[in-house]
Design a protein around this motif. Structure first.
Motif, mmCIF file in Angstrom:
data_model
loop_
_atom_site.group_PDB
_atom_site.id
_atom_site.type_symbol
_atom_site.label_atom_id
_atom_site.label_comp_id
_atom_site.label_asym_id
_atom_site.label_seq_id
_atom_site.Cartn_x
_atom_site.Cartn_y
_atom_site.Cartn_z
ATOM 1 N N HIS A 306 15.636 -28.572 3.837
ATOM 2 C CA HIS A 306 15.961 -27.202 4.230
ATOM 3 C C HIS A 306 14.707 -26.344 4.126
ATOM 4 O O HIS A 306 13.932 -26.458 3.178
ATOM 5 N N THR A 307 14.509 -25.478 5.088
ATOM 6 C CA THR A 307 13.332 -24.629 5.129
ATOM 7 C C THR A 307 13.653 -23.228 4.615
ATOM 8 O O THR A 307 14.810 -22.878 4.353
ATOM 9 N N PHE A 308 12.609 -22.429 4.495
ATOM 10 C CA PHE A 308 12.748 -21.035 4.086
ATOM 11 C C PHE A 308 13.721 -20.292 5.003
ATOM 12 O O PHE A 308 14.585 -19.541 4.548
ATOM 13 N N LEU A 522 4.776 -16.372 -1.020
ATOM 14 C CA LEU A 522 6.166 -16.119 -1.401
ATOM 15 C C LEU A 522 7.138 -17.178 -0.886
ATOM 16 O O LEU A 522 8.005 -17.643 -1.644
ATOM 17 N N PRO A 523 7.064 -17.605 0.383
ATOM 18 C CA PRO A 523 7.987 -18.666 0.820
ATOM 19 C C PRO A 523 7.858 -19.936 -0.013
ATOM 20 O O PRO A 523 8.870 -20.571 -0.338
ATOM 21 N N SER A 524 6.632 -20.327 -0.370
ATOM 22 C CA SER A 524 6.434 -21.516 -1.198
ATOM 23 C C SER A 524 7.044 -21.331 -2.585
ATOM 24 O O SER A 524 7.675 -22.241 -3.128
ATOM 25 N N GLN A 525 6.859 -20.142 -3.171
ATOM 26 C CA GLN A 525 7.430 -19.876 -4.487
ATOM 27 C C GLN A 525 8.956 -19.907 -4.437
ATOM 28 O O GLN A 525 9.608 -20.444 -5.345
ATOM 29 N N PHE A 526 9.517 -19.350 -3.388
ATOM 30 C CA PHE A 526 10.972 -19.358 -3.207
ATOM 31 C C PHE A 526 11.489 -20.787 -3.097
ATOM 32 O O PHE A 526 12.458 -21.173 -3.760
#
Length: 539
Positions: A306-308, A522-526
């Motif tokens: 699943h992606t961001f 931020l997307p990577s941290q999420f």
């Protein structure tokens, strides 16, 4: 030839993304390369847009209209650039165009798109729109024709459907190790870490991933590394894998490197063989020295994850929070940081009610406060929209006096408490705290403790440094140099949740915006947070 455009009301749902034509890169390629070169590794997804229209107004006398749709990107200066055009559909008022427009979704950039539907000798009005990845991935926009400026006329509807390309979801996970690394330290073994870069067509390495630092080890095995196929181009795209000896000064020593593709790494895993590292020797000949050190791949797997965007479509929200250091006196810079970051994040927050605090000030007839509600309320810390943040800050300037010391701990703890309560109640929210400061912090260890404690929560912290102060302490809080923060009890942060950007570097960076640097990770941290907890997006 004229044009017909979508209405602004229908399009204000907003889509954060960077436009790219069907055959080439978008206008932000240089920005992307700069950020990636600096180590900012935003997750990029390819979104395919399909177009159709209904009930177009017939502009031909003898036959039906022959519509064609054109997409323009609108720059920050208002300039329009054509990005894509469909084929012409003959004699149709309800066309479904075959040509698809591929957009690179880049979370940290909001790009305005302008849609024009053309027919022969027809002139329509220009209205710009912003599109967002909606839960049903479909956006219906009203087309308007204006011959009389005071009386716009409906000219049908444009339907835009967004579908994420499968390559955006394909992820490889691998376990890498090295053997017989050479020592770069005089009195101890090296502290190795890996840096993985995509090699551009021009030969420039662009960092896409870094492994953790392993102390005093010449035969290290790193934690599993995940790479999205879209990040590197394809399985056959060349990668530069470099092994460095970590130095706290930031000047890491290169131990060795190898250029290889994901497909090559997969072959190493299946054959259980290693590949030798090499170094470019110093001198006139600049020859390559092959080392005894080897890179090996213990595990390699490929899966669809699943992606961001899947999580955003599946109901997750990003909740924006702000904390302003009142020892900072530059209102214009504070306003810019709030607006630029908030402009992106507000589109993923349904109620647009933002917690806002101040610190480093003394309220009238009160003691110095290290976390007070910006709106002056004793009970409610939320304000309405970005304008509400700015209004509350402007009002607070007249109701407090500036006073030190500057403490981060109370503000971070307050934000963490909100995130923790949301988690306990089953909320599908991820919180983003923006701290604007002059960089002089007096509770460094307490701040570390608060960040380590918050690393298990759905929270990221963005710090903007304003002014010319020494920001070394801020850089310590940002985990980009490879080492995780450690609390006074010895607990290590489970993940990096801090991103720090000194505003002066951004201002001197050739047009790179604050929001791009701050939000790149931020997307990577999420995703690190939700995947570690095996959280799934709602269908």
């Amino acid at each position: 030839m004229g044009n017909c455009c979508s209405d602004e009301t229908g399009g204000r749902s907003a889509f954060g993304g960077t436009g790219a034509s069907a055959t080439g890169g978008g206008a932000n390629d240089a920005v992307d390369e700069f950020l990636r070169y600096r180590g900012f590794q935003g997750l990029f997804s390819q979104i395919e847009l399909s177009f159709s229209a209904t009930n177009l107004r017939d502009r031909d006398m003898i036959s039906k209209s022959d519509p064609m749709m054109v997409v323009y990107t609108k720059g920050r200066d208002g300039a329009l650039t054509e990005a894509f055009r469909t084929e012409v559909v003959l004699n149709s008022l309800n066309p479904s165009w075959i040509a698809k427009y591929t957009v690179t979704f880049q979370f940290e950039v909001v790009q305005t798109l302008l849609f024009r539907v053309y027919d022969i000798d027809t002139q329509f009005h220009n209205v710009d729109v912003k599109i967002v990845a909606k839960p049903d991935r479909t956006l219906t926009l009203n087309l308007v024709q204006i011959e009389d400026p005071g009386h716009p006329r409906s000219s049908g509807q444009l339907i835009v459907h967004a579908e994420e390309c499968i390559s955006s979801k394909t992820t490889t996970e691998m376990t890498l190790r090295c053997s017989d690394l050479e020592s770069k330290d005089l009195f101890s073994k090296s502290d190795p870490f890996l840096s993985i870069s995509r090699v551009t067509e021009g030969g420039m390495p662009v960092v896409v991933c870094k492994a953790e630092v392993i102390k005093n080890d010449h035969n290290p095995t790193w934690k599993p590394i995940s790479l999205n196929i879209q990040q590197v181009g394809s399985k056959d795209s060349p990668l530069l894998i470099q092994c460095f000896d970590f130095n706290s000064s930031g000047k890491h020593d290169l131990i060795g490197q190898v250029q290889i593709s994901l497909a090559g790494l997969e072959k190493l895993c299946s054959s259980q063989e290693g590949v030798y590292l090499s170094l470019l020797e110093v001198g006139h000949n600049r020859s390559t020295k092959v080392l005894k050190s080897q890179l090996c791949v213990d595990k390699f797997s490929e899966s669809i994850q699943h992606t961001f965007l899947d999580y955003l479509r599946g109901g997750y929200e990003l909740n924006f929070m702000v904390a302003v250091d009142f020892t900072v006196f530059v209102f214009a810079l504070i306003r810019m940081a709030i607006l630029e970051v908030g402009e992106v994040l507000q589109f993923y927050d349904s109620d647009k009610r933002f917690p806002a605090w101040g610190f480093g000030a003394r309220p009238i007839d009160g003691p110095v406060s290290h976390c007070f509600n910006l709106n002056g309320s004793n009970y409610n810390h939320e304000v309405e929209g970005l304008h509400g943040i700015l209004m509350a800050y402007s009002s607070a300037l007249y109701n407090v006096s500036f006073a030190g010391p500057t403490l981060f701990g109370p503000v971070i703890t307050k934000a963490a408490t909100i995130a923790s309560k949301s988690l306990e109640n089953g909320g599908r929210k991820y919180y983003v705290l923006l701290i604007i400061t002059d960089g002089v912090i007096t509770d460094l260890q307490e701040t570390k403790d608060a960040i380590v404690q918050a690393s298990d929560l759905p929270l990221s912290i963005l710090i903007v440094g304003v002014g010319g102060a020494d920001f070394k302490e801020m850089e310590i809080l940002d985990g980009d140099k490879g080492e995780r923060l450690e609390s006074t009890t010895g607990r290590v942060a489970t993940r990096d949740i801090v991103q720090f950007v000194p505003l002066r570097d951004v201002q001197n960076g050739g047009g790179i915006s604050v929001v791009q640097e701050l939000l790149a990770e931020l997307p990577s941290q999420f995703l690190t947070y939700v995947r570690a907890r095996k959280l799934q997006p709602h269908s």
